[in-house]
Design a protein around this motif. Structure first.
Motif, PDB file in Angstrom:
ATOM      1  N   HIS A  85      48.616  78.711  22.116  1.00 12.87           N
ATOM      2  CA  HIS A  85      48.282  79.884  22.933  1.00 12.87           C
ATOM      3  C   HIS A  85      49.530  80.665  23.361  1.00 12.87           C
ATOM      4  N   ILE A 145      43.904  82.758  30.661  1.00 10.51           N
ATOM      5  CA  ILE A 145      42.435  82.685  30.655  1.00 10.51           C
ATOM      6  C   ILE A 145      41.867  83.596  31.742  1.00 10.51           C
ATOM      7  N   GLU A 183      38.030  82.501  26.960  1.00  5.03           N
ATOM      8  CA  GLU A 183      37.815  81.349  27.839  1.00  5.03           C
ATOM      9  C   GLU A 183      37.539  80.072  27.046  1.00  5.03           C
ATOM     10  N   ALA A 237      39.957  78.034  25.042  1.00  3.55           N
ATOM     11  CA  ALA A 237      41.216  77.960  25.796  1.00  3.55           C
ATOM     12  C   ALA A 237      41.101  77.097  27.047  1.00  3.55           C
ATOM     13  N   TYR A 238      39.957  77.144  27.732  1.00  2.50           N
ATOM     14  CA  TYR A 238      39.825  76.341  28.947  1.00  2.50           C
ATOM     15  C   TYR A 238      39.805  74.854  28.605  1.00  2.50           C
ATOM     16  N   TYR A 250      43.298  73.982  28.027  1.00  2.00           N
ATOM     17  CA  TYR A 250      43.973  73.862  29.325  1.00  2.00           C
ATOM     18  C   TYR A 250      43.729  72.486  29.929  1.00  2.00           C
TER      19      TYR A 250
END
Length: 94
Positions: free
Chosen positions: A37, A49, A56, A59-60, A63
């Motif tokens: 990312h 995000i 989202e 990517a979340y 994360y």
């Protein structure tokens, strides 16, 4: 110079080696997730995000994975430091 592992029990030396390898693998996987990312750290990824810079999902999830990897690595590093202290205490003095 005396070799560090010369007076360390085989089981302890093996555990130190395994913990070191695990810490390395956790760090590399953590970095790979963030690199995907273009984020420097988990906070930067979360900010991306929140601002919509990255989608989202997933990517979340990335994360969360990065957070788990970082937390696990810190636990491994703490355990490794304890084992190294124990090994140093058990080292005979010259």
């Amino acid at each position: 110079m005396v070799e560090f592992f010369e007076h360390v029990a085989f089981e302890t030396a093996t555990e130190i080696e395994q913990l070191s390898r695990l810490a390395y693998e956790l760090r590399e996987n953590h970095n790979a997730i963030l690199k995907h990312h273009g984020a420097e750290n988990e906070t930067a990824l979360l900010q991306q995000i929140q601002t919509g810079e990255v989608a989202e999902h997933p990517a979340y999830e990335h994360y969360l994975a990065a957070r788990i990897l970082a937390d696990t690595r810190e636990t491994v590093r703490t355990t490794l430091a304890e084992r190294l202290k124990e090994a140093n205490r058990n080292e005979p003095t010259s």
